[in-house]
Design an enzyme around this catalytic site. Structure first.
Site, PDB file in Angstrom:
ATOM      1  N   ASN B 401       1.877  83.933  64.782  1.00 53.55           N
ATOM      2  CA  ASN B 401       0.951  84.587  65.693  1.00 53.55           C
ATOM      3  C   ASN B 401      -0.488  84.470  65.181  1.00 53.55           C
ATOM      4  O   ASN B 401      -1.290  83.711  65.719  1.00 53.55           O
ATOM      5  CB  ASN B 401       1.378  86.054  65.848  1.00 53.55           C
ATOM      6  N   ASP B 402      -0.785  85.175  64.124  1.00 52.61           N
ATOM      7  CA  ASP B 402      -2.165  85.210  63.642  1.00 52.61           C
ATOM      8  C   ASP B 402      -2.688  83.827  63.236  1.00 52.61           C
ATOM      9  O   ASP B 402      -3.866  83.546  63.393  1.00 52.61           O
ATOM     10  CB  ASP B 402      -2.287  86.165  62.447  1.00 52.61           C
ATOM     11  N   VAL B 403      -1.792  82.954  62.756  1.00 49.87           N
ATOM     12  CA  VAL B 403      -2.241  81.648  62.260  1.00 49.87           C
ATOM     13  C   VAL B 403      -2.629  80.692  63.383  1.00 49.87           C
ATOM     14  O   VAL B 403      -3.134  79.614  63.137  1.00 49.87           O
ATOM     15  CB  VAL B 403      -1.184  80.980  61.348  1.00 49.87           C
ATOM     16  N   SER B 442      -0.754  91.475  61.833  1.00 47.49           N
ATOM     17  CA  SER B 442      -2.028  92.083  61.514  1.00 47.49           C
ATOM     18  C   SER B 442      -2.444  93.082  62.583  1.00 47.49           C
ATOM     19  O   SER B 442      -3.425  93.781  62.436  1.00 47.49           O
ATOM     20  CB  SER B 442      -3.105  91.015  61.366  1.00 47.49           C
TER      21      SER B 442
END
Lengths: 99, 476
Positions: B401-403, B442
């Site tokens: 997700n965050d990456v 996050s």
């Protein structure tokens, strides 16, 4: 025994050595290498054996016992986990068995 | 006898360094750990012969205790290390690392207690611990005690958080201020130990250091855990090196300091990969502070069925798979490899793109894919593959997700801003396999999921991958 200035040199050289080892590592090996270095500081087991080996009072023996217990956990656990991880790395190009 | 022991330590130290060196290439890595393991056994066996131990008043009791402790501690670690799933590797490393820190701290404790006893028997009553040990040994010993203890309790917290046993990220209001006070108090008691000989001081010192390790680790955001584990690994190495000096053991000094410096560099590299400084990791947990969250994403998520996704991929020219921690949790790596082989049979080029901090540790995804049998030359680092996304028909995001969050590039108010990401958004189609609509680890909203060329395939990673396999098979 190692003391004073000689120890300082060892600290310095060992510091550079560690730095050199890491700078040339591909990202895919970061976790195994962290695990491998985690195993290497398992040498603390040797120190723990001395701490318990030269204990004089019961309190010292108890604390020394904990030290060896933890140190052995670090060394053995670090080894098993690293070995399991590295066992799995293989390439699609068959490049003669390494071992 | 002394010569044999010292020679064993020397050989062990050399092999540790060579072993670590070999571990830095995939071809020789396996041999590296086997060698290092043999060196550890050699050093351990040699220690049993040490005259300090065999000549001690209580040699028989102490040696028996050593053997018992090794059998219990080593036996437990062997058992737990053999049965842990590959996905849970990071927390196991954290735990074994914590044990090492604890061992270093307890070695220091024994030395301090011995010095304390010696000082208290001094007829003038003015002898301090520094006098009993010598200033250099006392300073390094106490330093090693602080570092080892913090690494011990901190690693245990890191283990508990990664293992899902601890979810809190706030303990007290003004946590950072309290941490600073405790840190100062710990150093204060450390100095007090040096200039006195008092058991209570030592006990308070250790208690404070334990609490310090807990308090600094609890607020750290889950996404930053790799950095913390790596840092504690480096700290344990340092503590081991310092206690090696206390004991006059060169193997411990060398192995400890090598790990200390290698670990520090690794920690730095990881923090850089996330565009954060190490200090930042400690003092600002991403997603834990509620204030000023990023601009809410606009638009709607568009769902896709596995059937359609399978067709899309089977007729693609190139598919890039981006795995994340979600793949690890769902144990989907084997299914993903099966899907990859099917697509290859269809003439689709498949690559894997790994973000430096995908998963919970750098290289975590590589280990999982290797476990499933994916050859490492199909796996690409971020820098090597980012330019390739614009030639890609489908980017398949599984459990990441965050990456792949583009707000890291565009939205200055996002907590992720500045973190390098995989440019999945550049490809013609993005398919995201995701359990639900929630935010990532996050806690930051991901605008990628709302763009027009992104389709969501909701469901458990393994189940979704099986459905994709089914869909691709039906076409052949």
């Amino acid at each position: 025994m190692i003391e004073g200035l000689a120890a300082l040199y060892i600290f310095m050289l060992a510091g550079f050595t560690g730095y050199e080892i890491i700078t040339r590592v591909p990202v895919i090996l970061h976790t195994p290498l962290m695990s491998g270095s985690n195993f290497v500081h398992g040498i603390v087991l040797v120190g723990a054996m001395f701490a318990l080996g030269i204990a004089e009072t019961t309190t010292q023996q108890i604390i020394g016992f904990i030290a060896v217990l933890l140190g052995a956990g670090n060394a053995v656990g670090g080894y098993v986990v690293t070995e399991r991880m590295l066992e799995m790395f293989k390439s699609s190009k068959k490049e003669g068995s390494e071992g | 006898m002394e010569t044999i022991i010292q020679a064993s330590y020397f050989i062990a130290a050399v092999i540790f360094i060579l072993g670590l060196k070999q571990m830095s290439s995939p071809v020789t890595a396996r041999r590296g750990i086997l060698w290092a393991g043999a060196a550890m056994v050699l050093a351990t066996l040699a220690t049993f012969l040490a005259p300090e131990i065999t000549g001690s008043d209580q040699a028989l009791t102490n040696v028996s205790l050593i053997v018992i402790a090794i059998v219990i501690g080593g036996g437990y670690a062997w058992w737990s290390g053999k049965r842990v799933a590959m996905t849970d590797m990071p927390q196991m490393i954290a735990m074994y690392n914590g044990m090492g820190g604890g061992a270093a701290a307890t070695i220091a404790a024994v030395e301090l207690l011995k010095a304390n006893t010696e000082a208290s028997h001094d007829p003038t009553g003015t002898m301090t611990i520094a006098d009993a040990l010598g200033p250099d040994v006392a300073i390094l010993g106490i330093l090693g005690a602080i570092i080892g203890t913090v690494s011990f309790s901190g690693s245990i917290i890191a283990w508990a958080k990664l293992d899902g046993r601890l979810h809190r990220s706030k303990l007290l209001p003004a946590q950072h201020l309290i941490n600073a006070v405790i840190a100062i108090a710990t150093v204060g008691f450390a100095i007090a130990i040096y200039f006195s000989a008092d058991l209570t001081t030592i006990v308070i010192f250790y208690s404070l250091a334990l609490v310090l390790g807990i308090f600094i680790t609890v607020p750290v955001g889950g996404a930053d855990m790799p950095v913390i584990i790596s840092l504690f690994n480096a700290l344990t190495g340092l503590a081991v090196g310092f206690e090696g000096y206390v004991l006059g053991n060169a193997a411990m000094i060398i192995a400890g300091i090598v790990v200390g410096s290698a670990g520090s560099l690794l920690t730095h590299l990881m923090a850089v990969a996330m565009n954060r400084s190490v200090a930042n990791v400690f003092f600002a947990g991403v997603g834990t502070d509620s204030g000023g969250s990023a601009t809410a994403a606009e638009g709607e998520m568009k769902e896709i069925q596995a059937q359609d996704a399978g067709i899309l991929m089977a007729f693609a020219s190139q598919v890039i798979i981006i795995p994340g921690y979600g793949m690890a949790v769902a144990q989907a790596q084997h299914k993903i490899w099966e899907l990859t082989q099917l697509l290859n049979d269809q003439g689709v080029s498949v690559k894997f793109a790994i973000h430096p901090v995908a998963g919970r540790m750098p290289g975590h995804m590589n280990v999982l894919l290797a476990e499933a049998g994916v050859p490492y030359d199909m796996i690409y680092d971020m820098e090597d593959i980012n330019a390739d996304f614009k030639n890609t028909t489908v980017a398949l995001v599984i459990g990441a997700n965050d990456v792949v969050n583009p707000s890291a590039k565009t939205d200055t108010s996002s907590p992720l801003y500045g973190m390098p990401i995989l440019d999945a958004i550049e490809s013609d189609n993005v398919i995201v396999i995701k359990r639900g609509r929630g935010t990532g680890f996050s806690g930051v909203e991901n605008p990628l999921f709302f763009t027009d060329n992104t389709k969501m395939l909701f469901g458990d990673g393994q189940k979704a991958a099986s459905e994709l396999i089914q869909a691709v098979k039906e076409l052949t």
